[in-house]
Design an enzyme around this catalytic site. Structure first.
Site, PDB file in Angstrom:
ATOM      1  N   ASP A  15      -1.418  -3.551   2.754  1.00  0.00           N
ATOM      2  CA  ASP A  15      -0.643  -3.718   3.985  1.00  0.00           C
ATOM      3  C   ASP A  15      -0.904  -2.561   4.935  1.00  0.00           C
ATOM      4  O   ASP A  15      -0.943  -1.398   4.500  1.00  0.00           O
ATOM      5  CB  ASP A  15       0.865  -3.745   3.691  1.00  0.00           C
ATOM      6  N   ASP A  25      -2.588  -6.101  -3.080  1.00  0.00           N
ATOM      7  CA  ASP A  25      -1.976  -6.311  -1.772  1.00  0.00           C
ATOM      8  C   ASP A  25      -2.261  -5.055  -0.952  1.00  0.00           C
ATOM      9  O   ASP A  25      -1.997  -3.940  -1.424  1.00  0.00           O
ATOM     10  CB  ASP A  25      -0.467  -6.525  -1.916  1.00  0.00           C
ATOM     11  N   ARG A  56      -7.449 -12.032  -5.117  1.00  0.00           N
ATOM     12  CA  ARG A  56      -6.229 -12.539  -4.484  1.00  0.00           C
ATOM     13  C   ARG A  56      -6.535 -13.843  -3.751  1.00  0.00           C
ATOM     14  O   ARG A  56      -7.476 -13.933  -2.982  1.00  0.00           O
ATOM     15  CB  ARG A  56      -5.661 -11.525  -3.501  1.00  0.00           C
ATOM     16  N   ARG A 104       0.459 -10.552  -7.680  1.00  0.00           N
ATOM     17  CA  ARG A 104      -0.837 -10.520  -7.020  1.00  0.00           C
ATOM     18  C   ARG A 104      -1.713  -9.442  -7.629  1.00  0.00           C
ATOM     19  O   ARG A 104      -1.201  -8.404  -8.064  1.00  0.00           O
ATOM     20  CB  ARG A 104      -0.691 -10.309  -5.523  1.00  0.00           C
TER      21      ARG A 104
END
Length: 174
Positions: A99, A97, A83, A94
């Site tokens: 989070d 990811d 990334r 992407r």
């Protein structure tokens, strides 16, 4: 040790492998212990709809890391897996990811991190996997359970069961 929920998603390359590798990198760190993992879900893109569908999962971890330290580890793993935030468009494709959705009952907002994640209550791709591992977890700001947040979604994106993450937490040892 803090209980933390992380959302992992990929819509570029080998999506399943990217997420599994991210989980492996996370759990290789001695300061992070995997508590639970959801299945994989194939999900409609959120925000920017004109891209490949994602595979998403949510994991629960225990850690003594502070939120910003954990964020830096997550971003380092994202970079290891290809990334490059400088080259991608907002809510675009992407490789991976990661989070931070929730960190115990912490409420935090600064220039680099917002906990709980500011969009968690609007995203079926995060709420559906959370339903699997923590349906009664309470959002510390909205004071609603994950189940209630999911039920309140107006126009949720499509989320389909895709497969499972194999961890020592979802099979019996002899």
């Amino acid at each position: 040790m803090a209980l933390v929920f992380l959302s992992l998603g990929s819509n570029k390359g080998d999506r399943l492998s990217q997420i599994q590798q991210a989980v492996n990198f996370l759990t290789a760190d001695n300061s992070i212990k995997l508590v639970a993992s959801s299945a994989f879900y194939e999900t409609e893109p959120w925000g920017n709809k004109k891209q490949c569908w994602f595979v998403n999962a949510v994991i629960a971890i225990r850690t003594e890391l502070q939120p910003v330290e954990l964020l830096r580890i997550c971003q380092s793993i994202e970079a290891k897996l290809g990334r490059d935030r400088a080259l991608e468009e907002k809510w675009g494709e992407r490789a991976i990811d990661i989070d931070i959705l929730f960190y115990d009952n912490l409420v935090l907002s600064n220039e680099i991190l917002e906990i709980p994640h500011k969009y968690v209550h609007e995203r079926a791709f995060a709420l559906v996997p959370m339903l699997e591992i923590a349906p009664n977890y309470m959002h510390p700001v909205l004071n609603k359970s994950i189940l209630d947040l999911h039920d309140a979604l107006d126009d949720p994106e499509d989320v389909f069961l895709y497969g499972t993450i194999i961890t020592e937490n979802n099979y019996e040892k002899n």
